[in-house]
Design a protein around this motif. Sequence first.
Motif, mmCIF file in Angstrom:
data_model
loop_
_atom_site.group_PDB
_atom_site.id
_atom_site.type_symbol
_atom_site.label_atom_id
_atom_site.label_comp_id
_atom_site.label_asym_id
_atom_site.label_seq_id
_atom_site.Cartn_x
_atom_site.Cartn_y
_atom_site.Cartn_z
ATOM 1 N N LYS B 48 23.892 -12.238 16.191
ATOM 2 C CA LYS B 48 25.121 -13.055 16.214
ATOM 3 C C LYS B 48 25.063 -14.175 17.247
ATOM 4 O O LYS B 48 26.075 -14.792 17.548
ATOM 5 N N SER B 49 23.896 -14.461 17.785
ATOM 6 C CA SER B 49 23.843 -15.541 18.778
ATOM 7 C C SER B 49 23.902 -16.897 18.082
ATOM 8 O O SER B 49 23.406 -17.064 16.967
ATOM 9 N N ILE B 50 24.511 -17.852 18.757
ATOM 10 C CA ILE B 50 24.670 -19.199 18.211
ATOM 11 C C ILE B 50 23.415 -19.977 18.577
ATOM 12 O O ILE B 50 23.127 -20.204 19.765
ATOM 13 N N LEU B 51 22.670 -20.406 17.591
ATOM 14 C CA LEU B 51 21.315 -20.912 17.853
ATOM 15 C C LEU B 51 21.245 -22.209 18.666
ATOM 16 O O LEU B 51 20.358 -22.344 19.512
ATOM 17 N N PRO B 52 22.114 -23.198 18.438
ATOM 18 C CA PRO B 52 22.035 -24.402 19.289
ATOM 19 C C PRO B 52 22.297 -24.074 20.766
ATOM 20 O O PRO B 52 21.641 -24.633 21.652
ATOM 21 N N ILE B 53 23.227 -23.170 21.035
ATOM 22 C CA ILE B 53 23.502 -22.785 22.427
ATOM 23 C C ILE B 53 22.282 -22.062 23.008
ATOM 24 O O ILE B 53 21.868 -22.307 24.150
ATOM 25 N N GLY B 81 29.653 -20.714 13.948
ATOM 26 C CA GLY B 81 29.507 -20.715 15.407
ATOM 27 C C GLY B 81 29.924 -22.015 16.060
ATOM 28 O O GLY B 81 29.890 -22.136 17.281
ATOM 29 N N LEU B 82 30.327 -22.988 15.263
ATOM 30 C CA LEU B 82 30.640 -24.307 15.828
ATOM 31 C C LEU B 82 31.841 -24.264 16.771
ATOM 32 O O LEU B 82 31.882 -24.978 17.777
#
Lengths: 192, 367
Positions: B48-53, B81-82
């Motif tokens: 569930k991690s937000i990839l850009p972050i 995730g935005l």
Amino acid sequence: MSNSCTSTNDTEQSSVPIDADILSLDNDYSEFNNGNTGSINDNVANENLDELNEAAISTEELIPVKAQKITEKVKNYIHSTQRIKDNDYFLSIQKWKGVITSISDETFEAQLEDLINSDTYEIGEFELKEVSPGDLELFKMGAAFYWSVGYANNHNQREKKSIIRFQRLPSWTEDELDKASDRRNDLFDFLS
Amino acid sequence: MNQFGLIDPNIAEIALIGTGGGYGESCVIHLGNNEWMIIDSCRDPITKSILPIEYLKEINVPLENVKLILCTHWHDDHIRGLSKILKECTNADFSFAKANDLKKFLLLISLDYEKINRDSSLSSTLEFTDCLEILKRRNSHPYFASQDRMLWSKEVNAQKCEVFTLTPSDITLQKFDEEISTLISEYGPPNRKIIANTPNSKSVVSFIKFGHHRVLLGADLEISADLNEGWDNILINCKSIDMKASLFKIPHHGSENSYHREIWAKMLSQNPIAALTPWNKKNGLPELQMLQKFQTHTDKLYITSPKVNLKPKKRHRSVEKLIKQLNQKLTEVKFVKGVIQCRIKIDDPNDEWKVSPLYSAMKIDSY
């Protein structure tokens, strides 16, 4: 893997630990029957030797006790089976939530969320004839459904089953429409 | 590792993040002077991690250095995730394509939002609505993306760095107003999920200028039958394109319907860097014939992860057996993370892009 049993005649789901009872019964029966002559086997005899000495119970007297326990279990099992076999039931072993993403002449595709392990999702292809007549009015793009696979018990005959049930939700209430309208107005005032 | 080190303020970076198709894609951009931009979002379905972050943290970029977030599409599938990105990037401006009939569009997403209370899995615009709510709380007004709209302009080492959006066109916005009514009547009810339609002429394409270098990010834009929409409109009517781009994010997973020969002839330099993300559903994208077509235009073709064979999800043997016996066709949409990182010196017109394929990303030499 979770097993759940649904009585198709009940409106509520009820869990019946049928498999656990069968397993326990099988274990007891094989332990009892190892000697085939009705006499208790050596291992059990050794385990119970101290007990025997303490209680001054002879080996022969242990057999009826064991048999009695097993008989009770058998009676319970027969009783529970008797109670259930009057109802057809469906034993689901895997369940998904789906949303229709495309429809063609004879098939439809859906995006599926595994309700047991919901990490990655799946794409499933189904035949239109799998949709129950009672659900046809709900059969549209974007419609949500539950899909289960498992075993159905139909008058004590077991068969493999795939069941699709479309989600039925009541229409928007006035309160919900008011909330949507308020949110819309707030955002519009902010953005314009 | 160099690619995870601190970036020079004079180095432009474009990092295309892919998920194997089905879980979104995103672009993280260094605009110079340690100011960053994020386009869309994607999430690892397992962690569930937000990839850009996650990417920015890996290269030690503080989130307060993110100054601009561009949302190319309002559907959750493209921007998962935005809202978390916007929440954590407290200094970022937000841009998206506005609808002409804003009130009607907001009704669509507000009704969709109410589905949370009934069944949140049926909502498709939660991320977008959450982003608007965050902006409202901050009293931070968005920038509306449209044809030839400039979102960013700053100087880096005496070189101008600018971000333009090339879509949607006026005609697209007009047509979308008509489409919203259909979307409300079809997907407004609580038991229906909005299914994103194609061709996707509303997807926001961006054109970035780094000194003498140009980047064309094609988002999901496809070709439209109307010359006033899609790629034809960009080729004919866009005014902000002043030079050919040397880096191109191929649109819509390299689909046939997003390919336009004139893009390569008129908008891109000779042998540009071309990057794309795959789509691992149905027959999968890109198709082999399209890869071969791209390779006639460039030998610097990169993909964020290879196409995978579509297979059912691994389960307990008895469950797999039963599914097979019931003749059910199931394929798993696999998550495969890949990053194509491209860097170039802003103040050196002769510099060339340094490309680092990371995780599952790879250069396509032959297919």
